[in-house]
Design an enzyme around this catalytic site. Structure first.
Site, PDB file in Angstrom:
ATOM      1  CD  GLU A  93      27.392  86.042   6.467  1.00  0.00           C
ATOM      2  OE1 GLU A  93      27.342  87.002   5.601  1.00  0.00           O
ATOM      3  OE2 GLU A  93      26.497  86.551   7.528  1.00  0.00           O
ATOM      4  CB  CYS A 106      26.514  81.556  15.760  1.00  0.00           C
ATOM      5  SG  CYS A 106      25.410  81.083  14.450  1.00  0.00           S
ATOM      6  CB  CYS A 113      22.558  76.183   3.302  1.00  0.00           C
ATOM      7  SG  CYS A 113      21.826  74.739   4.434  1.00  0.00           S
ATOM      8  CB  CYS A 117      14.972  76.836   5.084  1.00  0.00           C
ATOM      9  SG  CYS A 117      15.473  74.969   5.706  1.00  0.00           S
ATOM     10  CB  CYS A 120      16.965  80.227   6.017  1.00  0.00           C
ATOM     11  SG  CYS A 120      18.804  80.329   6.414  1.00  0.00           S
ATOM     12  CB  CYS A 332      18.064  82.864  13.800  1.00  0.00           C
ATOM     13  SG  CYS A 332      18.898  82.530  15.469  1.00  0.00           S
TER      14      CYS A 332
END
Ligand code: SAH
Length: 344
Positions: A93, A106, A113, A117, A120, A332
């Site tokens: 993305e 971005c 990942c 976290c 997220c 975000c």
């Protein structure tokens, strides 16, 4: 030869010149190729109309390094989220964020990942692979092409942990700067911190903007939100940040996501201020954007303002950053592809 080794995007002018000569073309065509690749944003060598027809036909299948736009969605504020399909069928993305004077991209630095976290969405999908520099450059050129406008800023705040893929990220920074023409200060690298990598980045002596996703004022709370913080103590992270400032003479941005009643209490603000006192830094408070798991809540305006005021009272430079693109799941922390690999 795999696409990764041969993709033209990401190569410098001398490298492109060498390559073009190896295909039997005169040296001056290197400069032409360079311009068509980075300025005109070609997707296929056939498009270079100033090149001989026979050469273009012969090179029609040569890998330039561009992805396909698999899908895209526009939020009411104009933010566009793209799902891009890579050579191997994986999807990443990218977000294009227009404001009055700027167009910010971005970019993702990895497929998925590994940091996991808690707050997220990308962290929930796990890690698949690193991106190559050309796959980062492609994201910027794709947004530039789609908006029909030059990209002014790039933030490495999409999927992935840039400092876990430092070599390719640095390669892309140099190319974004030299070849695409974006000033280093307009490029932002954001990280939760990976041991020794902040030092490695500092040694590159770049002028980029550097952001640390801190999110907590102490080790104990931080490691409940960011699992990898268990292996990278809060004090060690801040020490490496101080070294970064000493080595680069650039201030650091600290990102602090605000999670209601988890890390947004007045005592958290006071503790944060104590750590950042005298530090050449700026704090960005990011009110939490909901992801489908809904484990956290965004604090109300009042709580946000109290937190901000405490930092200001301690003379800490601070701003609140509301993310754009919320309605398109492009804000975000909301980047995730359920469809990691598409057929065909
Ligand atoms: N891995 C890097 C790059 C991703 S940046 C890093 O963490 O810095 C993503 C930014 O969005 C980080 O500051 C991150 O903390 C923030 N973020 C993640 N999830 C979020 C959410 N649900 N709401 C608001 N911000 C979020």
């Amino acid at each position: 030869m795999t696409t990764t080794e041969s993709a033209l995007l990401g190569k410098s002018l001398p490298e492109l010149t060498e390559w073009i000569e190896s295909t039997g073309q005169p040296k001056y065509r290197g400069k032409q190729l360079y311009q068509w690749l980075y300025q005109k944003g070609i997707r296929n060598l056939e498009e270079i109309t100033v090149f001989p027809k026979a050469w273009r036909a012969e090179m029609a299948d040569y890998p330039v390094g561009r992805s396909q736009i698999h899908h895209y969605k526009t939020a009411p504020d104009g933010t566009r989220k793209y799902l891009l399909k890579l050579d191997d069928g994986l999807i990443i993305e990218t977000v294009g964020i227009p404001t009055e004077k700027r167009l910010t991209v971005c970019v993702s630095s990895q497929v998925g990942c590994a940091m996991a976290c808690e707050f997220c969405a990308t962290g929930k999908m796990g890690f698949t692979r690193h991106l190559e520099a050309y796959e980062i450059l492609d994201q910027v050129l794709t947004v530039q092409e789609d908006f029909g406008q030059r990209v002014s800023n790039v933030v490495f705040m999409g999927m992935g942990e840039p400092l876990a893929n430092l070599e390719q990220v640095i390669k892309s920074v140099h190319s974004l700067n030299k070849d695409v023409g974006i000033g280093q200060r307009l490029l932002t690298i954001s990280t939760v911190g990976v041991p020794n990598q902040i030092r490695a980045l500092a040694a590159e002596n770049l002028q980029v903007t550097f952001a640390i996703s801190l999110h907590a004022p102490n080790q104990q709370l931080r490691e409940t939100l960011i699992p990898t913080a268990k292996n990278y103590h809060f004090d060690q992270l801040l020490d490496e940040c101080r070294e970064y400032v000493d080595m680069t003479h650039r201030r650091i941005s600290f990102e602090y996501i605000l999670l209601a009643r988890v890390n947004d209490l007045p005592e958290h603000a006071t503790e944060l201020a104590k750590h950042l006192k005298g530090f050449q830094s700026h704090v960005n408070l990011i009110p939490y954007n909901p992801i489908s798991e809904e484990e956290f809540q965004r604090p109300g305006k009042k709580r946000i303002n109290v937190f901000k005021q405490i930092l200001q009272d301690h003379k800490i430079a601070v701003s609140v950053r509301y993310s754009k693109g919320l309605e398109a799941d492009a804000a975000c922390g909301q980047l995730r592809t359920n469809l990691i690999k598409t057929a065909g």
